[in-house]
Write an enzyme that holds these catalytic residues in place. Sequence first.
Site, PDB file in Angstrom:
ATOM      1  CB  CYS A 171      -0.982  -0.016   1.174  1.00 44.55           C
ATOM      2  SG  CYS A 171      -0.209   0.051   2.799  1.00 44.55           S
ATOM      3  CB  CYS A 192      -3.785   1.630   7.096  1.00 43.27           C
ATOM      4  SG  CYS A 192      -3.650   3.048   8.201  1.00 43.27           S
ATOM      5  NE  ARG A 193      -4.509   1.627   1.801  1.00 41.67           N
ATOM      6  CZ  ARG A 193      -4.279   2.375   0.742  1.00 41.67           C
ATOM      7  NH1 ARG A 193      -5.134   2.311  -0.271  1.00 41.67           N
ATOM      8  NH2 ARG A 193      -3.228   3.169   0.685  1.00 41.67           N
ATOM      9  CB  SER A 194       0.225  -3.490   2.726  1.00 41.51           C
ATOM     10  OG  SER A 194       1.093  -2.569   3.334  1.00 41.51           O
ATOM     11  CG  ASN A 238       4.278  -1.660   5.281  1.00 44.54           C
ATOM     12  OD1 ASN A 238       5.371  -2.012   5.703  1.00 44.54           O
ATOM     13  ND2 ASN A 238       3.297  -2.511   5.143  1.00 44.54           N
ATOM     14  CG  ASP A 243      -5.281   5.932   2.659  1.00 45.70           C
ATOM     15  OD1 ASP A 243      -5.349   5.515   3.828  1.00 45.70           O
ATOM     16  OD2 ASP A 243      -4.406   6.717   2.255  1.00 45.70           O
TER      17      ASP A 243
HETATM   18  P1  4NP Z   1      -1.820   2.864   4.136  1.00 45.16           P
HETATM   19  O1  4NP Z   1      -2.467   4.199   4.728  1.00 45.16           O
HETATM   20  O2  4NP Z   1      -1.259   3.208   2.772  1.00 45.16           O
HETATM   21  O3  4NP Z   1      -2.980   1.930   4.062  1.00 45.16           O
HETATM   22  O4  4NP Z   1      -0.748   2.444   5.125  1.00 45.16           O
HETATM   23  C1  4NP Z   1      -1.782   5.410   4.828  1.00 45.16           C
HETATM   24  C2  4NP Z   1      -1.026   5.668   5.949  1.00 45.16           C
HETATM   25  C3  4NP Z   1      -0.368   6.880   6.079  1.00 45.16           C
HETATM   26  C4  4NP Z   1      -0.476   7.818   5.069  1.00 45.16           C
HETATM   27  C5  4NP Z   1      -1.211   7.553   3.950  1.00 45.16           C
HETATM   28  C6  4NP Z   1      -1.863   6.346   3.831  1.00 45.16           C
HETATM   29  N1  4NP Z   1       0.180   9.064   5.211  1.00 45.16           N
HETATM   30  O5  4NP Z   1      -0.005   9.923   4.346  1.00 45.16           O
HETATM   31  O6  4NP Z   1       0.909   9.275   6.183  1.00 45.16           O
END
Ligand code: 4NP
Length: 161
Positions: free
Chosen positions: A10, A15-17, A13, A130
């Site tokens: 993702c 939340c989703r992955s 790294n 997201d």
């Molecule tokens: P992820 O979510 O891609 O599912 O881990 C996010 C976590 C942090 C951010 C964006 C998406 N960020 O912009 O910090």
Amino acid sequence: MAEPRILFVCLGNICRSPAAEGVFLHQLAQAGLEERCVVDSAGTGGWHVGKPADRRMRAAAERRGIHLPSRARQLDLADLSGFDRILTMDDDNLRAVRSLARELGNRSDLARIEPMTSHCRRFTVSEVPDPYYGGDQGFEHVLDLLEDACAGLLESLRLRA
Ligand code: 4NP
């Protein structure tokens, strides 16, 4: 046959992955197949390197009995040949990983790169959205999608105990 090496990707790294990694590990364990697969996750961005999964994501997973063991790391060029399959969470991730793969040219040893949602059976969606800037419901929805996609992925791998 060597175990398939699966990498979930993702943006951050956190939340989703990591949730995909935890859900997939959980389903593998339930099927007694945890030794039959190598599983990891990574982010296309490097802002959260070293951090555990987001507290809200971990709490939502724990409510389903799923532990998220990951520490954030950034996707590396070597991952493209170090894994057999790369499952991306959204269209931006898919573009980013495919663009990295292009840097390596037309090699035959590179991972197969595909959207995670292509393995969904119950949901008809093209991305795992997201949840980072949204409310609790977003984290639950991510887990619903990932449980569906992980089950489809696991079945498609036809692993034997
Ligand atoms: P992820 O979510 O891609 O599912 O881990 C996010 C976590 C942090 C951010 C964006 C998406 N960020 O912009 O910090």
